[in-house]
Design an enzyme around this catalytic site. Sequence first.
Site, PDB file in Angstrom:
ATOM      1  N   CYS A   1       0.932  -1.279   0.140  1.00 55.18           N
ATOM      2  CA  CYS A   1       0.033  -0.033  -0.139  1.00 55.18           C
ATOM      3  C   CYS A   1       0.916   1.067  -0.053  1.00 55.18           C
ATOM      4  O   CYS A   1       1.839   1.243   0.617  1.00 55.18           O
ATOM      5  CB  CYS A   1      -0.984   0.096   1.196  1.00 55.18           C
TER       6      CYS A   1
ATOM      7  N   PHE B   1      -8.156   6.231  -1.152  1.00 54.68           N
ATOM      8  CA  PHE B   1      -8.819   7.290  -2.163  1.00 54.68           C
ATOM      9  C   PHE B   1      -7.994   7.479  -3.431  1.00 54.68           C
ATOM     10  O   PHE B   1      -6.944   7.019  -3.695  1.00 54.68           O
ATOM     11  CB  PHE B   1      -8.878   8.334  -1.580  1.00 54.68           C
TER      12      PHE B   1
ATOM     13  N   GLU C   1      -7.691  11.118  -5.469  1.00 53.64           N
ATOM     14  CA  GLU C   1      -7.902  12.453  -5.245  1.00 53.64           C
ATOM     15  C   GLU C   1      -7.424  13.497  -6.214  1.00 53.64           C
ATOM     16  O   GLU C   1      -6.194  13.422  -6.350  1.00 53.64           O
ATOM     17  CB  GLU C   1      -7.711  12.946  -3.894  1.00 53.64           C
TER      18      GLU C   1
ATOM     19  N   SER D   1      -3.109  18.223   1.670  1.00 54.89           N
ATOM     20  CA  SER D   1      -1.862  17.467   1.734  1.00 54.89           C
ATOM     21  C   SER D   1      -0.678  18.256   1.406  1.00 54.89           C
ATOM     22  O   SER D   1      -0.746  19.396   0.905  1.00 54.89           O
ATOM     23  CB  SER D   1      -2.259  16.527   0.494  1.00 54.89           C
TER      24      SER D   1
ATOM     25  N   HIS E   1       2.878   9.000   7.087  1.00 58.91           N
ATOM     26  CA  HIS E   1       2.142   8.686   5.818  1.00 58.91           C
ATOM     27  C   HIS E   1       0.883   9.226   5.768  1.00 58.91           C
ATOM     28  O   HIS E   1       0.119   9.255   4.602  1.00 58.91           O
ATOM     29  CB  HIS E   1       1.876   7.223   5.520  1.00 58.91           C
ATOM     30  N   GLY E   2       0.296   9.904   6.863  1.00 57.67           N
ATOM     31  CA  GLY E   2      -0.971  10.710   6.718  1.00 57.67           C
ATOM     32  C   GLY E   2      -1.417  11.440   7.815  1.00 57.67           C
ATOM     33  O   GLY E   2      -0.378  11.722   8.791  1.00 57.67           O
ATOM     34  N   ALA E   3      -2.456  11.787   7.947  1.00 61.65           N
ATOM     35  CA  ALA E   3      -2.668  12.621   9.292  1.00 61.65           C
ATOM     36  C   ALA E   3      -2.842  11.540  10.532  1.00 61.65           C
ATOM     37  O   ALA E   3      -2.548  11.796  11.630  1.00 61.65           O
ATOM     38  CB  ALA E   3      -3.998  13.139   9.216  1.00 61.65           C
TER      39      ALA E   3
END
Length: 374
Positions: free
Chosen positions: A73, A133, A135, A272, A290-292
Site C-alpha cells: 500500500c 482514495f 483525489e 495534503s 504517511h498521513g494524518a
Amino acid sequence: MNSPTPHVRVIASPHSWVEGEAVRQLEAASRLPGMRSAVGLPDLHPGKGAPVGAAFASEGLFYPFLVGNDIGCGMGLWELDLPARKAKPERWAARLDLEGPWEGDTDAVLASMGVKPCGFEAALGTVGGGNHFAEVQRVDAVHDAETFTALGLETARLLLLVHSGSRGLGEAILRAHVDRHGTGSLVEDSDEARLYLSRHDHAVSWARANRATIAGRMMQGIAAGGRRVLDVCHNSVTPQQHEGHTCWLHRKGAAPSDQGPVVIPGSRGSLSYLVLPLGDGAGHAYSLAHGAGRKWTRTSARERMRERFTPEALTRTSFKSHVICEDRDLLFEEAPPAYKAIDRVVQDLVDAGLVRVVATLAPVLTYKTRTRRE
C-alpha cells in the site's frame, strides 16, 4: 550474550494527540526477539496487534504481521495536463465510476511494469475500502520553488493523488503466513523467509501497478492525461544497512524518507503536503508519517458524525471540493474530524528536522466508492 536494548522513539510534540494504546503497542513490538528499534511517527495510532504510523528495525529475522495485510500500500502522485481553472468537480462527480473490474488489458499493463499476473486481476484498478482514495488536487501554495520546479511541476496544473494497495493479494499472503506461524517471525535466509519475501515483493510491484491503473481510470473519467511524479510504498519489509549491520526495516503506515519527495495527505477535507525528506534517516528508521492518522475509531466516528452531519453535508468540504462516497458508513468513518490535524503532524516532522515542505495541495474531487451500503 545479551541482546542490545531496542531504541524506542515517538516523534511527536506535546501538542499532538498520540493515544496511549498506540504507544503501548509500539513498546510491545520493540520487545520482540531481534528488534533493534521501534519508531512512532506523528500519525501513530493503534492498529490490529501493532500500531499504524510506525517503523521497526530487526536483525536476523523479520515479522510479516508488522507489515500487515495490505502489502505494498502506498501513494502515487500524477501531474495532469489539465489547468486548475478547467476543473469541473461537480460534472466529474456525477459520472466518475471506478467500481467493478477494469475493462482494459490487465496482463498487458502488468507486463509493461514487469509484474506477473497472480489471480487477483479482477481487482486491478480498484481503490478498495478504508482510507483508500483517488483525489484530484490543485496547488494551494509553493514553499520550496526550487524543489517544486525540479520535479517538473507547474502551479497552474491539477494533480492526482492515489492511495491504494495490493487488494486481496496482500491479504492472502499474510493469511498464508499467519496460518503457519501466527504472529511469529521468519529467520532470514530460511526457505520460508525467501518464499515470503518473493511473494511480498510481487505484492509491492502489483500494488504499484494497481495505483497506475487507478490513475489511468481516473484520467479517462475526467478526460485528462498525465505523468507520474512519484510513487512510494508505506507497508513493507526491506533490508536496510544501518550502523554496519543489515537490518530488516518494517514500515506499517510509514512513508520512506530515503526515496525522494513524498506526499503526506490529510483527511479528504484538508490539505495534503508535498515534502522533501532531510537528514540521513538513521534516527527515525528512514521513515516519515504517511498521513494524518486516525483520531477516532471507525465505530466512534460513525456514532459521532451521524449526530452532527447528514451524509449529503459530508460530500462537500470547506475547500468546496466534492466527495464521491455512496457507502454511508464509510462516509461517516472517513469524515475529516475522525483524523488528526495534518498541519500538526507535518509541523512535528518539520520541527524534528526530518522534512521541508515543498508545497501544499488542496482537494478538488475525492473518489472513495460508488458501492452503496446503507
